[in-house]
Write a protein that holds these residues in place. Structure first.
Motif, PDB file in Angstrom:
ATOM      1  N   MET A   1       0.841  -1.206   0.000  1.00 35.78           N
ATOM      2  CA  MET A   1       0.000   0.000   0.000  1.00 35.78           C
ATOM      3  C   MET A   1       0.874   1.253   0.000  1.00 35.78           C
ATOM      4  O   MET A   1       2.093   1.158  -0.004  1.00 35.78           O
ATOM      5  CB  MET A   1      -0.884  -0.003   1.266  1.00 35.78           C
ATOM      6  N   ASN A   2       0.285   2.428   0.097  1.00 33.79           N
ATOM      7  CA  ASN A   2       1.073   3.678   0.081  1.00 33.79           C
ATOM      8  C   ASN A   2       1.598   4.030   1.470  1.00 33.79           C
ATOM      9  O   ASN A   2       1.139   3.511   2.493  1.00 33.79           O
ATOM     10  CB  ASN A   2       0.231   4.831  -0.506  1.00 33.79           C
ATOM     11  N   LEU A   3       2.558   4.925   1.464  1.00 31.37           N
ATOM     12  CA  LEU A   3       3.253   5.289   2.722  1.00 31.37           C
ATOM     13  C   LEU A   3       2.266   5.784   3.776  1.00 31.37           C
ATOM     14  O   LEU A   3       2.351   5.409   4.952  1.00 31.37           O
ATOM     15  CB  LEU A   3       4.292   6.362   2.412  1.00 31.37           C
ATOM     16  N   THR A   4       1.306   6.607   3.386  1.00 32.59           N
ATOM     17  CA  THR A   4       0.350   7.156   4.375  1.00 32.59           C
ATOM     18  C   THR A   4      -0.480   6.046   5.005  1.00 32.59           C
ATOM     19  O   THR A   4      -0.662   5.994   6.222  1.00 32.59           O
ATOM     20  CB  THR A   4      -0.584   8.173   3.689  1.00 32.59           C
ATOM     21  N   HIS A   5      -0.952   5.134   4.183  1.00 35.61           N
ATOM     22  CA  HIS A   5      -1.794   4.037   4.713  1.00 35.61           C
ATOM     23  C   HIS A   5      -0.985   3.208   5.720  1.00 35.61           C
ATOM     24  O   HIS A   5      -1.472   2.906   6.815  1.00 35.61           O
ATOM     25  CB  HIS A   5      -2.270   3.156   3.548  1.00 35.61           C
ATOM     26  N   GLU A  35      -7.392  10.946   4.511  1.00 32.79           N
ATOM     27  CA  GLU A  35      -8.874  10.894   4.383  1.00 32.79           C
ATOM     28  C   GLU A  35      -9.280   9.673   3.545  1.00 32.79           C
ATOM     29  O   GLU A  35     -10.209   8.952   3.888  1.00 32.79           O
ATOM     30  CB  GLU A  35      -9.359  12.183   3.734  1.00 32.79           C
ATOM     31  N   LYS A  36      -8.516   9.409   2.477  1.00 33.55           N
ATOM     32  CA  LYS A  36      -8.863   8.298   1.572  1.00 33.55           C
ATOM     33  C   LYS A  36      -8.617   6.944   2.260  1.00 33.55           C
ATOM     34  O   LYS A  36      -9.396   6.013   2.094  1.00 33.55           O
ATOM     35  CB  LYS A  36      -8.003   8.397   0.305  1.00 33.55           C
ATOM     36  N   SER A  37      -7.579   6.881   3.105  1.00 33.41           N
ATOM     37  CA  SER A  37      -7.243   5.572   3.706  1.00 33.41           C
ATOM     38  C   SER A  37      -8.336   5.139   4.681  1.00 33.41           C
ATOM     39  O   SER A  37      -8.619   3.961   4.806  1.00 33.41           O
ATOM     40  CB  SER A  37      -5.905   5.661   4.440  1.00 33.41           C
ATOM     41  N   GLY A  38      -8.915   6.099   5.408  1.00 33.50           N
ATOM     42  CA  GLY A  38      -9.992   5.745   6.354  1.00 33.50           C
ATOM     43  C   GLY A  38      -9.503   4.937   7.548  1.00 33.50           C
ATOM     44  O   GLY A  38     -10.298   4.441   8.352  1.00 33.50           O
ATOM     45  N   VAL A  39      -8.199   4.797   7.715  1.00 30.38           N
ATOM     46  CA  VAL A  39      -7.686   3.977   8.836  1.00 30.38           C
ATOM     47  C   VAL A  39      -7.961   4.659  10.181  1.00 30.38           C
ATOM     48  O   VAL A  39      -8.343   4.016  11.152  1.00 30.38           O
ATOM     49  CB  VAL A  39      -6.166   3.739   8.676  1.00 30.38           C
ATOM     50  N   LEU A  40      -7.793   5.982  10.213  1.00 31.47           N
ATOM     51  CA  LEU A  40      -8.079   6.735  11.450  1.00 31.47           C
ATOM     52  C   LEU A  40      -8.950   7.933  11.095  1.00 31.47           C
ATOM     53  O   LEU A  40      -8.711   8.582  10.071  1.00 31.47           O
ATOM     54  CB  LEU A  40      -6.765   7.226  12.081  1.00 31.47           C
ATOM     55  N   PRO A  41      -9.954   8.256  11.908  1.00 30.68           N
ATOM     56  CA  PRO A  41     -10.769   9.455  11.630  1.00 30.68           C
ATOM     57  C   PRO A  41      -9.922  10.711  11.736  1.00 30.68           C
ATOM     58  O   PRO A  41      -9.028  10.795  12.590  1.00 30.68           O
ATOM     59  CB  PRO A  41     -11.846   9.416  12.710  1.00 30.68           C
ATOM     60  N   LEU A  42     -10.153  11.668  10.836  1.00 31.52           N
ATOM     61  CA  LEU A  42      -9.415  12.927  10.795  1.00 31.52           C
ATOM     62  C   LEU A  42     -10.331  14.034  11.296  1.00 31.52           C
ATOM     63  O   LEU A  42     -11.391  14.282  10.708  1.00 31.52           O
ATOM     64  CB  LEU A  42      -8.956  13.223   9.362  1.00 31.52           C
ATOM     65  N   PRO A 142       9.510   2.500   6.405  1.00 30.82           N
ATOM     66  CA  PRO A 142       8.925   1.590   7.421  1.00 30.82           C
ATOM     67  C   PRO A 142       9.779   1.468   8.682  1.00 30.82           C
ATOM     68  O   PRO A 142       9.256   1.571   9.804  1.00 30.82           O
ATOM     69  CB  PRO A 142       8.839   0.256   6.680  1.00 30.82           C
ATOM     70  N   ALA A 143      11.080   1.339   8.528  1.00 30.62           N
ATOM     71  CA  ALA A 143      11.948   1.200   9.716  1.00 30.62           C
ATOM     72  C   ALA A 143      12.008   2.508  10.504  1.00 30.62           C
ATOM     73  O   ALA A 143      11.989   2.501  11.744  1.00 30.62           O
ATOM     74  CB  ALA A 143      13.349   0.786   9.284  1.00 30.62           C
ATOM     75  N   GLN A 170       3.454   7.296  -2.231  1.00 25.45           N
ATOM     76  CA  GLN A 170       4.504   6.379  -2.706  1.00 25.45           C
ATOM     77  C   GLN A 170       4.239   4.967  -2.199  1.00 25.45           C
ATOM     78  O   GLN A 170       3.856   4.774  -1.032  1.00 25.45           O
ATOM     79  CB  GLN A 170       5.866   6.843  -2.168  1.00 25.45           C
ATOM     80  N   ALA A 171       4.475   3.978  -3.011  1.00 27.07           N
ATOM     81  CA  ALA A 171       4.310   2.585  -2.558  1.00 27.07           C
ATOM     82  C   ALA A 171       5.274   2.329  -1.407  1.00 27.07           C
ATOM     83  O   ALA A 171       6.414   2.822  -1.419  1.00 27.07           O
ATOM     84  CB  ALA A 171       4.607   1.637  -3.704  1.00 27.07           C
ATOM     85  N   CYS A 172       4.775   1.581  -0.424  1.00 28.49           N
ATOM     86  CA  CYS A 172       5.596   1.410   0.783  1.00 28.49           C
ATOM     87  C   CYS A 172       5.267   0.069   1.428  1.00 28.49           C
ATOM     88  O   CYS A 172       4.117  -0.373   1.412  1.00 28.49           O
ATOM     89  CB  CYS A 172       5.270   2.556   1.743  1.00 28.49           C
ATOM     90  N   GLU A 173       6.282  -0.553   2.004  1.00 33.54           N
ATOM     91  CA  GLU A 173       6.084  -1.832   2.699  1.00 33.54           C
ATOM     92  C   GLU A 173       5.420  -1.571   4.056  1.00 33.54           C
ATOM     93  O   GLU A 173       5.510  -0.463   4.598  1.00 33.54           O
ATOM     94  CB  GLU A 173       7.446  -2.511   2.934  1.00 33.54           C
ATOM     95  N   PRO A 174       4.769  -2.600   4.616  1.00 30.41           N
ATOM     96  CA  PRO A 174       4.171  -2.426   5.957  1.00 30.41           C
ATOM     97  C   PRO A 174       5.233  -2.069   6.996  1.00 30.41           C
ATOM     98  O   PRO A 174       6.408  -2.401   6.842  1.00 30.41           O
ATOM     99  CB  PRO A 174       3.566  -3.807   6.249  1.00 30.41           C
ATOM    100  N   VAL A 175       4.771  -1.398   8.052  1.00 30.70           N
ATOM    101  CA  VAL A 175       5.670  -0.991   9.145  1.00 30.70           C
ATOM    102  C   VAL A 175       5.667  -2.076  10.220  1.00 30.70           C
ATOM    103  O   VAL A 175       4.609  -2.433  10.730  1.00 30.70           O
ATOM    104  CB  VAL A 175       5.193   0.348   9.764  1.00 30.70           C
ATOM    105  N   GLY A 176       6.818  -2.617  10.531  1.00 29.00           N
ATOM    106  CA  GLY A 176       6.886  -3.641  11.594  1.00 29.00           C
ATOM    107  C   GLY A 176       7.106  -2.987  12.942  1.00 29.00           C
ATOM    108  O   GLY A 176       6.660  -1.864  13.180  1.00 29.00           O
ATOM    109  N   SER A 177       7.818  -3.676  13.810  1.00 30.61           N
ATOM    110  CA  SER A 177       8.179  -3.108  15.120  1.00 30.61           C
ATOM    111  C   SER A 177       9.679  -2.896  15.138  1.00 30.61           C
ATOM    112  O   SER A 177      10.430  -3.589  14.458  1.00 30.61           O
ATOM    113  CB  SER A 177       7.806  -4.079  16.248  1.00 30.61           C
TER     114      SER A 177
END
Ligand SMILES: Cc1ncc(Cc2c([C@H](C)O)sc(CCOP(=O)(O)OP(=O)(O)O)c2C)c(N)n1
Ligand SMILES: [Mg+2]
Length: 548
Positions: A1-5, A35-42, A142-143, A170-177
């Motif tokens: 997905m993208n960096l923001t998501h 706003e488009k990702s909808g992951v967290l309310p803005l 991500p790191a 920008q396309a981006c890998e998931p963020v780990g820990s």
């Protein structure tokens, strides 16, 4: 997905439940992607300091990360004060800021919103953050995100992520820990053994707890520790409201000469004073009746444990409490939750002055106590001024306030942030001067679905300052009719001058839901709370000992 998501998923995974933001052209791509990702309310507010205080309160009230998003330059620099407050008060607040795209820096033009250089914002924010990163490369993002967000939680402090405006999609890998912090078990064991040994040797051990026990989510464990150690405990001023949900018998709030005399004596005469997660600051210890010799105290703060001349580094407070509990057998007698002892310096809730008397700060405390006794406790978001001293006379309840950094403007936005993040209706206590700074954020209450009860201490003055320097005239703030402004912002206003009007307005305000309630309480000139009066007398006595 993208960096923001991926960034928003990482924020959510670390406790964030919303973002408070004000966009700008350098942040439009970021806000569009959020706003488009909808992951967290803005949620938008009207002025960046309000964003910061709302996000700060969300983190304090709910736990986990608070998040504010702004534009580059004018937006982000408006956030310096709330970030400083979060740094001083140990709040994991995340600041997201848009920024010029990487190629724009090569344009050779001076860009709008920039200051000395394009890096000025980056440098200014270093002083008020525990970590920061610039997300200008999707491969490393991500790191960097994992490190910075985990630092916010591990260090209990604010962090900054700068997002150039060509990066959000920008396309981006998931963020780990990020790699877990490794605690030296041998050092931890030695520290726990020495700490417990010092407490056992003390004839008058005492535990004073502070904000870190909330920030690291260990209030229940600390309550259990106090039960097993069987030693008395109290909170510092900054720690007011801690342990409130644990049924632990805190003896109240230590305020030195400005507070309960017996509690003051117990703390200051202790030969085994354990400061657990409490900052040694003037707001917590300025009016001690005698200088507490902190060299003989046991200080647990910011990952360090100081006992006498021994200093143990890299000892997370949660791990230390666990290690001590492991060394203390649970006993049935300890497990029974002890009835919460109301703070001794609390005015009896029923002690209201005569109905036709003018309202005073003490009457406000008593009327609020009566309301909470009748309808249950409400969380309190409190600004700086005499309202904060008055809050110390409330029945035990959750209290959010910048007791150490002491910035005005916190109360109203913090009340909104608290209700957005937790769904709990707050009581907001604020002075007229502080309301003039950020009280207008109440105009956003309706769109946020918030309906705080706001008690405005309207003394037409910067009264707290006048108590220290009465001869000056610049404290006068003139007559502001706040009650009549409420309707224009979507709320209900009450003009209150007598005790009877106060009680009636509180009853109506508590009964009405769906819009904010603003009690514009007109205080007589010079009317201050008993605690502020004692505080000023103590400060004057300590700063001018020969003055008699
Ligand atoms: C942002 C900001 N500006 C200035 C101050 C200094 C200051 C106080 C602290 C000491 O630094 S208390 C106070 C007056 C507060 O007035 P009001 O809100 O009306 O409350 P009250 O009348 O109860 O005092 C000021 C200006 C501050 N703490 N924060
Ligand atoms: Mg005032």
């Amino acid at each position: 997905m993208n960096l923001t998501h991926e960034l928003l998923l990482a924020l959510k995974a670390r406790g964030a439940t919303e973002i408070f933001g004000i966009p700008g052209d350098f942040a439009l791509p970021l806000f569009g992607a959020m706003e488009k990702s909808g992951v967290l309310p803005l949620h938008t507010l009207s002025h960046e300091p309000g964003l910061g205080f709302a996000a700060d309160a969300a983190a304090r009230a709910r736990g986990g990360l608070g998040v504010a998003a702004v534009t580059y330059g004018a937006g982000a620099l408006n956030m310096i004060n709330p970030m400083a407050a979060a740094y001083a008060e140990r709040v994991p607040l995340v600041l997201l800021s848009g920024a010029p795209a990487v190629h724009e820096a090569d344009s050779g033009l001076l860009l709008h919103h920039q200051v000395k250089t394009l890096d000025s914002q980056w440098r200014l924010l270093e002083e008020v953050t525990v970590d920061r990163a610039r997300l200008d490369d999707a491969r490393t993002a991500p790191a960097l995100i994992a490190r910075v967000l985990d630092q916010a939680l591990r260090r209990a402090g604010p962090v900054y992520l700068e997002i150039p405006r060509d990066m959000p999609m920008q396309a981006c890998e998931p963020v780990g820990s990020s790699p877990a912090e490794v605690v030296d078990t041998e050092r931890l064991a030695a520290c726990a053994d020495e700490l417990l040994s010092r407490l056992r040797q003390a004839r008058r051990p005492f535990m004073l707890v502070g904000v870190e026990i909330r920030r690291y989510g260990i209030e229940e464990k600390v309550a259990e520790l106090a039960r097993r150690l069987n030693i008395p405990l109290a909170t510092t001023l900054m720690g007011r409201g801690l342990l409130n949900q644990t049924g632990c018998a805190a003896l109240g709030t230590y305020l030195g000469l400005a507070g309960d005399h017996e509690l003051c004596e117990q703390v200051e005469s202790s030969d085994g004073l354990l400061l657990l997660g409490a900052i040694v600051s003037d707001s917590n210890f300025a009016v001690s009746s005698k200088r507490i010799d902190f060299r003989h105290a046991i200080r647990v703060w910011q990952g360090q444990v100081e006992m006498g001349h021994h200093v143990y580094q890299a000892i997370p407070i949660a791990e230390l409490v666990d290690a001590m509990l492991l060394r203390l057998p649970a006993s049935p007698a300890c497990s029974a939750p002890v009835q919460q002892a109301a703070p001794p310096n609390l005015p009896a809730a029923q002690e209201l002055p005569a109905p036709d008397e003018a309202v005073s700060p003490a009457a406000i405390a008593s009327a609020l106590n009566q309301m909470m006794l009748a309808h249950g406790p409400m969380p309190v978001a409190c600004d700086v001024g005499d309202c904060l001293f008055t809050a110390l006379d409330l029945l035990p309840t959750d209290l959010l306030a910048p007791g150490y950094y002491a910035t005005m403007g916190y109360g109203v936005p913090a009340g909104l942030g608290l209700q957005v993040a937790t769904g709990r209706r707050p009581l907001v206590l604020v002075g007229d001067g502080a309301f003039q700074m950020t009280g207008w954020e109440l105009g956003n209450a309706r769109s946020l679905g918030c309906d705080p009860i706001v008690v405005l201490f309207n003394n037409s003055s910067w009264e707290m300052l006048r108590t220290f320097q009465p001869e000056s005239h610049f404290h006068d703030r003139g007559e502001w009719d706040f009650a009549s402004m409420a309707a224009g912002m979507g709320g209900k206003g009450y003009k209150v001058a007598t005790v009877e009007e106060l009680v009636r307005a509180l009853a109506l305000a508590h009964a009405e839901r769906g819009r904010f309630q603003l009690l514009d309480v007109r205080l007589p000139p010079g009317a201050i709370s008993p605690t502020l009066r004692r505080f000023v007398a103590a400060v004057k006595r300590l700063s001018m000992p020969d003055a008699g």
